[in-house]
Design a protein around this motif. Structure first.
Motif, PDB file in Angstrom:
ATOM      1  N   SER A 144     -29.476-104.755  19.811  1.00 59.36           N
ATOM      2  CA  SER A 144     -29.753-103.884  20.959  1.00 59.36           C
ATOM      3  C   SER A 144     -29.198-104.502  22.236  1.00 59.36           C
ATOM      4  N   VAL A 145     -28.750-103.629  23.146  1.00 53.59           N
ATOM      5  CA  VAL A 145     -28.073-104.054  24.377  1.00 53.59           C
ATOM      6  C   VAL A 145     -28.700-103.361  25.590  1.00 53.59           C
ATOM      7  N   PRO A 146     -28.379-103.845  26.795  1.00 56.80           N
ATOM      8  CA  PRO A 146     -28.882-103.150  27.989  1.00 56.80           C
ATOM      9  C   PRO A 146     -28.284-101.747  28.101  1.00 56.80           C
ATOM     10  N   ILE A 147     -29.087-100.804  28.598  1.00 57.66           N
ATOM     11  CA  ILE A 147     -28.622 -99.436  28.842  1.00 57.66           C
ATOM     12  C   ILE A 147     -28.092 -99.361  30.275  1.00 57.66           C
ATOM     13  N   THR A 148     -28.823 -99.972  31.193  1.00 58.99           N
ATOM     14  CA  THR A 148     -28.420-100.095  32.603  1.00 58.99           C
ATOM     15  C   THR A 148     -28.674-101.559  32.978  1.00 58.99           C
ATOM     16  N   PRO A 149     -28.264-101.971  34.171  1.00 58.74           N
ATOM     17  CA  PRO A 149     -28.519-103.372  34.553  1.00 58.74           C
ATOM     18  C   PRO A 149     -29.998-103.770  34.521  1.00 58.74           C
ATOM     19  N   LYS A 150     -30.907-102.818  34.690  1.00 58.30           N
ATOM     20  CA  LYS A 150     -32.338-103.155  34.714  1.00 58.30           C
ATOM     21  C   LYS A 150     -33.128-102.584  33.537  1.00 58.30           C
ATOM     22  N   HIS A 185     -33.230-102.167  29.242  1.00 56.62           N
ATOM     23  CA  HIS A 185     -32.711-102.587  27.933  1.00 56.62           C
ATOM     24  C   HIS A 185     -33.200-101.629  26.843  1.00 56.62           C
ATOM     25  N   MET A 186     -32.414-101.502  25.777  1.00 63.17           N
ATOM     26  CA  MET A 186     -32.811-100.653  24.640  1.00 63.17           C
ATOM     27  C   MET A 186     -34.167-101.069  24.074  1.00 63.17           C
ATOM     28  N   LEU A 187     -34.453-102.369  24.098  1.00 63.31           N
ATOM     29  CA  LEU A 187     -35.733-102.850  23.574  1.00 63.31           C
ATOM     30  C   LEU A 187     -36.920-102.273  24.354  1.00 63.31           C
ATOM     31  N   HIS A 188     -36.709-101.954  25.638  1.00 63.81           N
ATOM     32  CA  HIS A 188     -37.787-101.359  26.441  1.00 63.81           C
ATOM     33  C   HIS A 188     -38.217-100.000  25.904  1.00 63.81           C
ATOM     34  N   LEU A 198     -38.916 -99.308  22.912  1.00 65.73           N
ATOM     35  CA  LEU A 198     -39.953 -99.475  21.883  1.00 65.73           C
ATOM     36  C   LEU A 198     -41.306 -99.610  22.572  1.00 65.73           C
ATOM     37  N   PRO A 199     -42.322 -98.893  22.075  1.00 68.05           N
ATOM     38  CA  PRO A 199     -43.641 -98.981  22.700  1.00 68.05           C
ATOM     39  C   PRO A 199     -44.184-100.408  22.651  1.00 68.05           C
ATOM     40  N   GLY A 200     -44.672-100.883  23.794  1.00 66.49           N
ATOM     41  CA  GLY A 200     -45.270-102.209  23.849  1.00 66.49           C
ATOM     42  C   GLY A 200     -44.330-103.328  24.254  1.00 66.49           C
ATOM     43  N   ILE A 201     -43.038-103.031  24.413  1.00 63.99           N
ATOM     44  CA  ILE A 201     -42.108-104.088  24.800  1.00 63.99           C
ATOM     45  C   ILE A 201     -41.782-103.959  26.283  1.00 63.99           C
ATOM     46  N   GLY A 202     -42.204-104.989  27.035  1.00 57.32           N
ATOM     47  CA  GLY A 202     -41.885-105.087  28.454  1.00 57.32           C
ATOM     48  C   GLY A 202     -40.847-106.174  28.651  1.00 57.32           C
ATOM     49  N   ILE A 233     -34.846-111.532  22.648  1.00 62.74           N
ATOM     50  CA  ILE A 233     -33.446-111.921  22.870  1.00 62.74           C
ATOM     51  C   ILE A 233     -33.244-113.421  22.614  1.00 62.74           C
ATOM     52  N   GLN A 234     -34.169-114.265  23.107  1.00 56.55           N
ATOM     53  CA  GLN A 234     -34.043-115.709  22.888  1.00 56.55           C
ATOM     54  C   GLN A 234     -34.138-116.063  21.409  1.00 56.55           C
ATOM     55  N   GLN A 235     -35.066-115.430  20.702  1.00 60.91           N
ATOM     56  CA  GLN A 235     -35.230-115.712  19.271  1.00 60.91           C
ATOM     57  C   GLN A 235     -34.002-115.264  18.466  1.00 60.91           C
ATOM     58  N   ARG A 236     -33.447-114.105  18.791  1.00 62.73           N
ATOM     59  CA  ARG A 236     -32.293-113.625  18.018  1.00 62.73           C
ATOM     60  C   ARG A 236     -31.033-114.423  18.323  1.00 62.73           C
TER      61      ARG A 236
END
Length: 189
Positions: free
Chosen positions: A115-121, A123-126, A128-132, A140-143
């Motif tokens: 997953s990558v950022p959609i805009t500068p602020k 991210h695609m991960l955002h 997903l419910p519960g991901i801030g 990102i650090q773990q992957r």
């Protein structure tokens, strides 16, 4: 190459079987055709299918709907919206999506890895419910250290995500249920 919208679903999971068609239909009972409501396995398209005469079709059964010889489905009648689903189909949808996500675990684990950022602020991960922000950076650090290999691997390495598959299922349901949703990461519009 075909776009997501043009690509056809090859298989669907059955959500409801209506042997006498829709109850509220104006046509007389003998003119109604049987209907199967299903969800596509690749793009989660909601579909209205016409079964072959005499086909025994069960809820949660995987049926082939591609261009080749179909065993149980005569034709794909049309694409439908969440609102068109029967009450039974709406109840079965989360279970069918969970089944699809579990069967295609590598594809969804790949989302956490790629997953990558959609805009500068944002991210695609955002999505997903519960991901801030904090949890996003932890993923990102773990992957970056080592790509995730499974849902269990994600859960073991990131304690704040005990059930990553549930986050994916919730997001897919949101994309299907909300016609105003701007971002479709797992479903086709």
């Amino acid at each position: 190459m075909k776009t997501e919208r043009e690509r056809k679903e090859e298989n669907a999971i059955v959500l409801d079987v209506l042997p006498m068609g829709y109850v509220g239909e104006q046509r007389s009972a003998f003119k109604r055709e049987p209907i199967v409501q299903g969800v596509g396995v690749d793009q989660f398209k909601l579909l209205e299918l016409v079964p072959k005469p005499g086909a025994d079709i069960q809820i949660h059964e995987r049926v082939y709907i591609g261009d080749g010889e179909r065993e149980k489905i005569e034709r794909v009648k049309r694409r439908i919206s969440y609102e068109d689903l029967t009450a039974t189909a709406k109840l079965e949808l989360p279970f069918a999506i969970e089944q699809i996500v579990r069967e295609n675990e590598p594809k969804f684990v790949e989302f956490f890895n790629k997953s990558v950022p959609i805009t500068p602020k944002f991210h695609m991960l955002h999505l997903l419910p519960g991901i801030g922000k904090k949890l996003m950076w932890e993923v990102i650090q773990q992957r970056e250290r080592k790509p995730f290999e499974s849902f269990a691997d994600i859960s073991a390495r990131i304690k704040s995500i005990p059930h990553p598959e549930r986050m994916i299922v919730s997001r897919i349901l949101h994309e299907i249920e909300d016609p105003e949703e701007k971002y479709h990461i797992f479903t086709s519009k």
